[in-house]
Design a protein around this motif. Sequence first.
Motif, short mmCIF file in Angstrom:
data_model
loop_
_atom_site.label_atom_id
_atom_site.label_comp_id
_atom_site.label_asym_id
_atom_site.label_seq_id
_atom_site.Cartn_x
_atom_site.Cartn_y
_atom_site.Cartn_z
N ARG A 68 6.61 9.30 12.47
CA ARG A 68 5.50 9.64 11.96
C ARG A 68 5.23 10.07 10.54
O ARG A 68 4.17 10.12 9.98
N TRP A 69 6.50 10.65 10.05
CA TRP A 69 6.40 10.65 8.58
C TRP A 69 6.05 9.63 7.64
O TRP A 69 5.39 9.54 6.75
N LEU A 70 6.66 8.62 8.18
CA LEU A 70 6.43 7.27 7.44
C LEU A 70 4.93 6.89 7.58
O LEU A 70 4.43 6.26 6.55
N ARG A 71 4.45 7.27 8.62
CA ARG A 71 2.80 6.91 8.49
C ARG A 71 1.91 8.01 7.67
O ARG A 71 0.81 7.42 7.48
N ARG A 72 2.49 9.31 7.43
CA ARG A 72 1.40 10.07 6.97
C ARG A 72 1.91 10.46 5.36
O ARG A 72 1.19 11.10 4.88
N THR A 73 3.21 9.82 4.88
CA THR A 73 3.56 10.48 3.64
C THR A 73 2.52 9.58 2.69
O THR A 73 2.29 8.63 2.71
N HIS A 74 2.33 10.55 1.58
CA HIS A 74 1.36 10.19 0.64
C HIS A 74 2.09 9.61 -0.69
O HIS A 74 1.59 9.34 -1.79
N ASN A 75 3.39 9.37 -0.61
CA ASN A 75 4.19 8.91 -1.62
C ASN A 75 3.49 7.45 -2.03
O ASN A 75 2.89 6.75 -1.13
N LYS A 76 3.47 7.08 -3.56
CA LYS A 76 3.26 6.00 -3.75
C LYS A 76 3.90 4.77 -3.23
O LYS A 76 3.20 3.60 -3.27
N ASP A 77 5.03 4.99 -2.75
CA ASP A 77 5.86 3.66 -2.16
C ASP A 77 5.69 3.63 -0.47
O ASP A 77 6.23 2.99 -0.06
N GLY A 78 4.66 4.76 0.14
CA GLY A 78 4.79 4.98 1.50
C GLY A 78 4.21 3.90 2.34
O GLY A 78 4.97 3.35 3.39
N GLY A 79 3.38 2.96 1.78
CA GLY A 79 2.90 1.73 2.47
C GLY A 79 4.17 0.78 2.59
O GLY A 79 4.20 0.21 3.63
N PHE A 80 4.88 0.61 1.55
CA PHE A 80 6.09 -0.53 1.54
C PHE A 80 7.18 0.37 2.33
O PHE A 80 7.79 -0.29 3.39
N TRP A 81 7.23 1.50 2.29
CA TRP A 81 8.33 2.12 3.26
C TRP A 81 8.01 2.05 4.74
O TRP A 81 8.71 1.72 5.66
N GLU A 82 6.70 2.07 5.28
CA GLU A 82 6.17 1.99 6.34
C GLU A 82 6.44 0.79 7.04
O GLU A 82 6.69 0.58 8.28
N LEU A 83 6.17 -0.16 6.27
CA LEU A 83 6.12 -1.46 6.68
C LEU A 83 7.65 -2.05 6.79
O LEU A 83 8.24 -2.56 7.73
#
Length: 438
Positions: free
Chosen positions: A160-175
């Motif tokens: 759930r941290w992966l889904r809510r992180t606001h980091n600029k690379d968050g979308g890449f990390w989540e995927l």
Amino acid sequence: MDGKLREAAQSGNIDNLYELFREDPHLLEHIDEVPFFDTPLHTAAAAGQVDFAVEMMNLKPSFATKLNPDGFTPMHLALQNDRNQLLFELLKINKELIRVKGKKGVTLLHYAAEQGDADLLAKFLAACPQCIIDVTVGGQTALHIAAEKTKLEALELLARWLRRTHNKDGGFWELEVMNWKDKEGNTVLHVVASNTENQVEMIRLLLECGVRKNIINLSGLTALDILQRRRHVGNREAEDILSQAGGLNAYSISKSRPLAELLRSKVEFSERLMITVTRARLNIPSDTRNAFLVLAGLVITATYQAIFNPPGGVRQAEAGSTEVPSEAGRSIMDTNSFLWFYIPNTAAFLTTLFLTVLFLIIGPNGEVVLFPLVPIVICYVMSTLVITPTPKFTYFIWLTLAIAAASGCWLFGAHLYWLLKIKKVNRSSGEINKSVLE
């Protein structure tokens, strides 16, 4: 290490440390030359001597990343011995220490995931978000380890941290991290499917967090295959949940051959347009592309504003009159002059708008660029209807709106069709190397 130095580190006696420096000023340099060594910082970290450890960090920061003969850094020893105060004091000096790998590539985040310590995981991710992408020598992420050790709370926090992180690379990390494959090709979902404890809860969690359901590991199995082979363990509920969510077995995926079918299909005009634009866009330097978008914004603004303020102005209502004549608000230009103004202005507006969309629409969810442009075109046309010199000219305006609407719908449909085609392949095959499609 010298016995006196070890004793000073264990007791945290900083004064004794400096007395040893008087005897040998190069004492720490000699230690630093040895690749694998129990440094004074290792000893202080294991003993929980906070002040001594901070002093040693100031004197020799390289000790913090040095491995001892057992393959552990001082940070690993502090964590293993529950020296959390010392651990956080050293992290204040250098947050990147969270990412230092010990034996088998294990970082502090991996160790906290193995222990199921949600509080430590939260603090590590807050201090150094980039640590989420670190993997062990076996290719395991912290999510793999939490799933393997059946640590439900740890897996919940990480996913759930992966889904809510606001980091600029968050979308890449989540995927990527959520669907990362270890050396055996297993994702987190494969690992959970092999478990018996907390299996149903973990599968529901991963499905909620958007994990890919049909990735095939190196053994040729999907997560559903693993569940079906372990049906005797009593995990039928987990199998039903995954199956209802769209999980497939490897046989069904290989039978459909989605990638082969995609590559064999005829290249249609809309698809060819998207490919051509994508190639052109990728070959344009970023500075040139940014300059074009700035210029396009100026052209769109100028042509849009010209409709509100046509050359020569508009007819005004007579002073003192209580009735507004039908000609009020219309352009003072005659029909021919208005056509010479309207046609090139509208052509510049729509062409620039079309090119801007093509530059921005390529990419995941790029179709959202079209939504704010639709009301802009409608406002442009409605404004033109108001200022036309004669109401008879409105038919020509409506024709322009129809052409613009048809072009926009076609562009949106072509892009959406291509995206859905790609996403359908990804859903059915589960794992297609991105380099094949790029």
